[in-house]
Design a protein around this motif. Structure first.
Motif, PDB file in Angstrom:
ATOM      1  N   LEU A  15       0.810  -1.218   0.000  1.00 11.62           N
ATOM      2  CA  LEU A  15       0.000   0.000   0.000  1.00 11.62           C
ATOM      3  C   LEU A  15       0.841   1.265   0.000  1.00 11.62           C
ATOM      4  O   LEU A  15       0.526   2.228  -0.700  1.00 11.62           O
ATOM      5  CB  LEU A  15      -0.901   0.027   1.242  1.00 11.62           C
ATOM      6  N   TRP A  16       1.899   1.264   0.798  1.00 14.54           N
ATOM      7  CA  TRP A  16       2.580   2.524   1.070  1.00 14.54           C
ATOM      8  C   TRP A  16       4.022   2.603   0.555  1.00 14.54           C
ATOM      9  O   TRP A  16       4.674   3.629   0.751  1.00 14.54           O
ATOM     10  CB  TRP A  16       2.551   2.813   2.567  1.00 14.54           C
ATOM     11  N   GLN A  17       4.534   1.551  -0.093  1.00 13.67           N
ATOM     12  CA  GLN A  17       5.863   1.678  -0.699  1.00 13.67           C
ATOM     13  C   GLN A  17       5.801   2.775  -1.758  1.00 13.67           C
ATOM     14  O   GLN A  17       5.032   2.679  -2.710  1.00 13.67           O
ATOM     15  CB  GLN A  17       6.281   0.361  -1.351  1.00 13.67           C
ATOM     16  N   PRO A  18       6.580   3.859  -1.627  1.00 11.97           N
ATOM     17  CA  PRO A  18       6.412   5.003  -2.533  1.00 11.97           C
ATOM     18  C   PRO A  18       6.586   4.617  -4.000  1.00 11.97           C
ATOM     19  O   PRO A  18       7.555   3.954  -4.374  1.00 11.97           O
ATOM     20  CB  PRO A  18       7.514   5.975  -2.092  1.00 11.97           C
ATOM     21  N   HIS A  19       5.642   5.036  -4.815  1.00 12.76           N
ATOM     22  CA  HIS A  19       5.736   4.801  -6.246  1.00 12.76           C
ATOM     23  C   HIS A  19       6.794   5.721  -6.832  1.00 12.76           C
ATOM     24  O   HIS A  19       6.996   6.859  -6.375  1.00 12.76           O
ATOM     25  CB  HIS A  19       4.377   5.058  -6.909  1.00 12.76           C
ATOM     26  N   ALA A  20       7.439   5.253  -7.884  1.00 10.54           N
ATOM     27  CA  ALA A  20       8.512   6.034  -8.501  1.00 10.54           C
ATOM     28  C   ALA A  20       8.015   7.397  -8.981  1.00 10.54           C
ATOM     29  O   ALA A  20       8.766   8.379  -8.973  1.00 10.54           O
ATOM     30  CB  ALA A  20       9.121   5.249  -9.663  1.00 10.54           C
ATOM     31  N   MET A  21       6.752   7.494  -9.401  1.00 17.07           N
ATOM     32  CA  MET A  21       6.227   8.776  -9.852  1.00 17.07           C
ATOM     33  C   MET A  21       6.249   9.809  -8.731  1.00 17.07           C
ATOM     34  O   MET A  21       6.551  10.992  -8.966  1.00 17.07           O
ATOM     35  CB  MET A  21       4.796   8.614 -10.384  1.00 17.07           C
ATOM     36  N   ILE A  22       5.930   9.389  -7.500  1.00 16.53           N
ATOM     37  CA  ILE A  22       5.952  10.303  -6.360  1.00 16.53           C
ATOM     38  C   ILE A  22       7.374  10.789  -6.113  1.00 16.53           C
ATOM     39  O   ILE A  22       7.617  11.991  -5.907  1.00 16.53           O
ATOM     40  CB  ILE A  22       5.400   9.626  -5.096  1.00 16.53           C
ATOM     41  N   GLU A  23       8.312   9.875  -6.149  1.00 17.28           N
ATOM     42  CA  GLU A  23       9.706  10.253  -5.923  1.00 17.28           C
ATOM     43  C   GLU A  23      10.196  11.206  -7.007  1.00 17.28           C
ATOM     44  O   GLU A  23      10.933  12.159  -6.728  1.00 17.28           O
ATOM     45  CB  GLU A  23      10.573   8.997  -5.856  1.00 17.28           C
ATOM     46  N   ASP A  24       9.776  10.980  -8.245  1.00 18.58           N
ATOM     47  CA  ASP A  24      10.174  11.863  -9.333  1.00 18.58           C
ATOM     48  C   ASP A  24       9.579  13.258  -9.155  1.00 18.58           C
ATOM     49  O   ASP A  24      10.237  14.271  -9.436  1.00 18.58           O
ATOM     50  CB  ASP A  24       9.734  11.289 -10.680  1.00 18.58           C
ATOM     51  N   MET A  25       8.332  13.331  -8.701  1.00 15.95           N
ATOM     52  CA  MET A  25       7.714  14.639  -8.491  1.00 15.95           C
ATOM     53  C   MET A  25       8.451  15.415  -7.403  1.00 15.95           C
ATOM     54  O   MET A  25       8.662  16.626  -7.526  1.00 15.95           O
ATOM     55  CB  MET A  25       6.221  14.476  -8.150  1.00 15.95           C
ATOM     56  N   VAL A  26       8.845  14.725  -6.337  1.00 18.33           N
ATOM     57  CA  VAL A  26       9.607  15.395  -5.282  1.00 18.33           C
ATOM     58  C   VAL A  26      10.944  15.881  -5.825  1.00 18.33           C
ATOM     59  O   VAL A  26      11.372  17.022  -5.586  1.00 18.33           O
ATOM     60  CB  VAL A  26       9.812  14.446  -4.086  1.00 18.33           C
ATOM     61  N   LYS A  27      11.607  15.038  -6.591  1.00 12.53           N
ATOM     62  CA  LYS A  27      12.916  15.379  -7.147  1.00 12.53           C
ATOM     63  C   LYS A  27      12.823  16.588  -8.079  1.00 12.53           C
ATOM     64  O   LYS A  27      13.702  17.458  -8.097  1.00 12.53           O
ATOM     65  CB  LYS A  27      13.474  14.173  -7.908  1.00 12.53           C
ATOM     66  N   ASN A  28      11.737  16.672  -8.857  1.00 10.94           N
ATOM     67  CA  ASN A  28      11.607  17.719  -9.869  1.00 10.94           C
ATOM     68  C   ASN A  28      10.806  18.930  -9.399  1.00 10.94           C
ATOM     69  O   ASN A  28      10.600  19.880 -10.165  1.00 10.94           O
ATOM     70  CB  ASN A  28      10.965  17.151 -11.132  1.00 10.94           C
ATOM     71  N   GLY A  29      10.322  18.875  -8.157  1.00 11.28           N
ATOM     72  CA  GLY A  29       9.569  20.009  -7.639  1.00 11.28           C
ATOM     73  C   GLY A  29       8.222  20.200  -8.286  1.00 11.28           C
ATOM     74  O   GLY A  29       7.745  21.338  -8.432  1.00 11.28           O
ATOM     75  N   THR A  30       7.591  19.104  -8.705  1.00  7.65           N
ATOM     76  CA  THR A  30       6.288  19.187  -9.359  1.00  7.65           C
ATOM     77  C   THR A  30       5.226  18.491  -8.519  1.00  7.65           C
ATOM     78  O   THR A  30       5.515  17.893  -7.475  1.00  7.65           O
ATOM     79  CB  THR A  30       6.323  18.545 -10.757  1.00  7.65           C
ATOM     80  N   GLY A  31       3.991  18.602  -8.972  1.00  9.55           N
ATOM     81  CA  GLY A  31       2.882  17.890  -8.351  1.00  9.55           C
ATOM     82  C   GLY A  31       2.028  17.276  -9.443  1.00  9.55           C
ATOM     83  O   GLY A  31       2.415  17.240 -10.613  1.00  9.55           O
ATOM     84  N   PHE A  32       0.857  16.820  -9.085  1.00  9.28           N
ATOM     85  CA  PHE A  32      -0.039  16.245 -10.083  1.00  9.28           C
ATOM     86  C   PHE A  32      -0.514  17.306 -11.078  1.00  9.28           C
ATOM     87  O   PHE A  32      -0.849  16.990 -12.214  1.00  9.28           O
ATOM     88  CB  PHE A  32      -1.245  15.605  -9.411  1.00  9.28           C
ATOM     89  N   PHE A  33      -0.529  18.561 -10.646  1.00  6.89           N
ATOM     90  CA  PHE A  33      -1.109  19.612 -11.483  1.00  6.89           C
ATOM     91  C   PHE A  33      -0.124  20.743 -11.762  1.00  6.89           C
ATOM     92  O   PHE A  33      -0.507  21.889 -11.907  1.00  6.89           O
ATOM     93  CB  PHE A  33      -2.390  20.144 -10.820  1.00  6.89           C
ATOM     94  N   GLY A  34       1.152  20.407 -11.858  1.00 12.99           N
ATOM     95  CA  GLY A  34       2.133  21.409 -12.268  1.00 12.99           C
ATOM     96  C   GLY A  34       3.228  21.607 -11.256  1.00 12.99           C
ATOM     97  O   GLY A  34       3.322  20.910 -10.237  1.00 12.99           O
ATOM     98  N   ARG A  35       4.077  22.574 -11.536  1.00 11.49           N
ATOM     99  CA  ARG A  35       5.245  22.843 -10.701  1.00 11.49           C
ATOM    100  C   ARG A  35       4.811  23.479  -9.391  1.00 11.49           C
ATOM    101  O   ARG A  35       3.950  24.339  -9.344  1.00 11.49           O
ATOM    102  CB  ARG A  35       6.233  23.739 -11.443  1.00 11.49           C
ATOM    103  N   LYS A  36       5.460  23.050  -8.326  1.00 14.18           N
ATOM    104  CA  LYS A  36       5.167  23.566  -6.993  1.00 14.18           C
ATOM    105  C   LYS A  36       6.266  24.514  -6.557  1.00 14.18           C
ATOM    106  O   LYS A  36       7.448  24.171  -6.622  1.00 14.18           O
ATOM    107  CB  LYS A  36       5.071  22.423  -5.972  1.00 14.18           C
ATOM    108  N   GLY A  37       5.868  25.633  -6.100  1.00 15.19           N
ATOM    109  CA  GLY A  37       6.822  26.584  -5.529  1.00 15.19           C
ATOM    110  C   GLY A  37       7.918  26.979  -6.457  1.00 15.19           C
ATOM    111  O   GLY A  37       9.030  27.158  -6.051  1.00 15.19           O
TER     112      GLY A  37
END
Length: 675
Positions: A653-675
């Motif tokens: 259930l909770w093993q982080p998916h690679a997409m989540i890790e990539d979003m953190v690495k790239n500073g993005t979210g589901f709906f665009g760049r964050k901050g």
């Protein structure tokens, strides 16, 4: 192509809005309209102005994406002020839909002429906003506080023939309104007298009634920090403040609302519903004309499908096992419509017209005429496939228990599967599963048919569970895993409600039925995901199988829904000792992780589609946008930290998916760049 056309007739400048789609008041159209108004005011040969529109609608208001940025000149308020204070009379010629800022333009004019059947609305409250073109000051001056409150707090469309419109719409005419509007403009110009909205005070003539309307509505508000509260405050100000100060207050409150998380979430959901209509097949396919739908079935799902088809104006042929069974289904449908008559929701004449389009039929009679077959899988039609119209589309309809195997084997791209949410008559969501080989015309035809029924259609690849069942399975599995660690089921449900769900996962499991949930989670466990954690089996063994049995995780009786004393909350805090965070974060993290899995596998087209499914299918609060929108507001880094904390409880259930890790690495979210 010009977005505002101008012509001169008898000294009247006719300015016609002409921007696809529905004359949305985008910045380019606003700028063009302001320019043409100024040109007309500066032209000595022009004595009056008429604002009209091409197409089916006068205007449906501002493009919702314009609210994502600070207002850009000319904003609606700028246009309305220019129109109201114009040195020449301005008349609005209205037809079709006149919504939001489109209606505010008309309210700023000195006279309004509408064709019969025109509908007006101020629906900004649905976006967590307030009107921003002066309507909170103009409408109460013209029509009083009660009419203003009803229009702005309901957001509903109102026909111009409605008695409440008598002070807002000056003339209702049969046919196009332009000629009458031109004549009215000339009359005003000849008289040299026209009244600005600021000077229309008939709505303020009874101060005590005005204040009572305000006080009564204010007492019903859910929050003093809401769009509804700001609307009431601004309408009250129309009585208490000078006109210019009232307009300034409206603009300040609008800008505060525009930037609020609530309004951002509502805009996200509004745009998400419309974005769902974009499918790759729409660029290639052409919808067929659907007139007759065949529904083979005997159960509640067949009844619900028939009703939404009839309500959409379609011919419906019913087929059950035999004549008696078919007539029984028809009688159930008729009784539902009879109840609507008894409750004054429909007239007897309307029901008679609806039922006249409902025909019992045999396969050999109905299938050759069918444009679409909506098959719940309750009636065996395998022996009758040869009678099917060769152009018909077959839709296998499921509501959570698998799809029908009735479809013809040689249907050549005219077959799709669909998951509906019950009751179909109330839930405005369907998931459309597009199998390999489905031709674009098929997909577009079915999508458009259900859009015609005012349903949002989410396109999905054909995988078990589609979008909704996979997301709900992740929610249920996470709740059960947390319960296994010692957190009480009612605390978990409360955490889900805090996240945004109307009902928690254990209530939702009761609604579906625990046996069915256990079966779904067993299949999920066999595929390598988290199963039921051993929590469901004891409940089922004890006969507590869900709402239908009167008892699941809750007790259901004539007095309502109650907690089960056997499942009283444990005093300990469960896994908070292990993770340092509570069940709300765990549930959100599991949902985000499952969404990332579905998106990476291309099961669903876009993240916003998942938010639509969770809001429209599972009761997530639309005022919060959806779980993925909420995750974006939180930020992906905190979500990733939560996922890592809970991995020890259940890695599937909770093993982080690679997409989540990539979003953190790239500073993005589901709906665009964050901050």
């Amino acid at each position: 192509m010009a977005e505002v056309h101008q012509e001169r007739r008898s000294g009247v400048a006719i300015l016609t809005l002409d921007r696809p789609v529905a004359n949305v008041l985008a910045h380019s159209l606003r700028a063009a309209l302001l320019s043409e108004i100024n040109n007309a005011l500066a032209d000595d040969d022009v004595s009056a102005i008429v604002i009209a529109a091409a197409g089916n609608d006068f205007s449906t208001g501002v493009d919702v994406t314009d609210y994502d940025e600070p207002p850009k000149f000319p904003w609606i308020s700028d246009l309305c002020n220019v129109i109201e204070t114009a040195a020449k009379p301005v008349v609005a010629a209205l037809h079709g839909a006149v919504l939001g800022s489109g209606f505010e333009l008309a309210l700023a004019a000195h006279r309004r002429v509408a064709s019969a059947g025109t509908q007006v609305a101020l629906p900004e409250v649905f976006l967590g906003l307030i009107p921003n073109g002066g309507a909170t000051q103009r409408v109460p001056r013209m029509a009083g506080a009660q009419v203003a409150l009803e229009l702005m707090l309901s957001g509903q469309k109102v026909d111009v023939a409605d008695p409440r419109m008598k002070h807002l719409i000056d003339d209702v005419v049969q046919g196009p309104p332009l000629e009458v509007a031109i004549a009215a403009a000339l009359d005003l110009a000849d008289s040299g007298k026209w009244v600005w909205a600021r000077d229309r005070v008939s709505g303020l003539s009874d101060p005590l009634t005005y204040q009572k309307s305000i006080a009564d509505l204010r007492g019903t508000l859910r929050s003093s920090a809401s769009a509804e509260a700001d609307i009431v405050t601004c309408i009250e100000a129309a009585q208490l403040l000078p006109y210019e100060r009232g307009l300034e207050l409206e603009q300040v409150r609008f800008e505060d609302r525009r930037k609020s998380p609530d309004a951002r979430a509502r805009r996200h959901f509004y745009a998400s519903e419309r974005r769902a209509m974009i499918m790759p097949e729409r660029a290639q396919g052409r919808p067929a004309d659907v007139q007759e739908v065949v529904i083979p079935g005997r159960g509640a799902l067949a009844v619900e499908l028939a009703i939404i088809c009839l309500d959409a104006g379609l011919q419906v042929s019913l087929m059950a096992d035999n004549v008696e069974a078919t007539e029984a289904v028809r009688a159930r449908i008729a009784s539902i419509y009879d109840s609507a008559v008894d409750h004054h929701a429909l007239s007897r004449e309307a029901v008679d017209e609806l039922l006249a389009r409902l025909k019992p039929a045999w396969p050999a009679e109905a299938l050759p005429r069918a444009d679409v077959v909506l098959d719940p899988g309750e009636i065996d039609l395998l022996a009758h496939h040869g009678a099917l119209n060769p152009r018909a589309i077959w839709v296998s309809v499921a509501s959570g228990n698998g799809v029908s195997a009735n479809a013809p084997r040689d249907i050549s791209g005219r077959y799709v599967e669909m998951r509906v949410y019950r009751p179909v008559t109330n839930t405005k969501l369907v998931e459309l599963c597009v199998p390999a080989g489905a031709i674009p015309d098929t997909v577009v035809t079915i999508a458009q048919m259900f859009n015609r029924m005012e349903r949002t259609v989410i396109r999905s690849e054909c995988v078990e569970g589609l979008v909704g069942e996979n997301m709900s399975a992740a929610l249920f599995a996470a709740a059960l895993a947390l319960a296994r660690t010692g957190i009480g089921v009612y605390r978990i449900d409360a955490a889900a409600r805090g996240l945004g769900f109307g009902r928690g996962p254990f209530r939702l499991m009761d609604e579906e039925g625990l046996v069915n949930v256990a079966s779904r989670l067993k299949r999920r466990a066999e595929a390598g995901s988290e199963g039921d954690s051993g929590v469901l089996a004891p409940r089922i063994a004890a006969g507590a199988t869900g709402r239908a049995s009167g008892r699941g995780f809750y007790i259901y009786d004539d007095d309502g829904v109650h907690m089960d004393p056997e499942l009283a909350e444990a005093a300990n805090d469960g896994p908070a000792d292990v993770t340092g965070v509570g069940p709300r974060a765990a549930l959100e993290a599991a949902l985000v992780n499952e969404a990332a899995r579905l998106l990476s596998a291309k099961v669903v087209q876009r993240a916003s589609d998942i938010d639509v499914v969770m809001v429209s299918g599972f009761g997530f609060d639309p005022r919060r946008g959806g779980p993925l929108f909420q995750a974006d507001l939180l930020g992906m880094f905190p979500v990733l930290k939560d996922l890592k904390r809970f991995t020890a409880i259940s890695a599937p259930l909770w093993q982080p998916h690679a997409m989540i890790e990539d979003m953190v690495k790239n500073g993005t979210g589901f709906f665009g760049r964050k901050g």
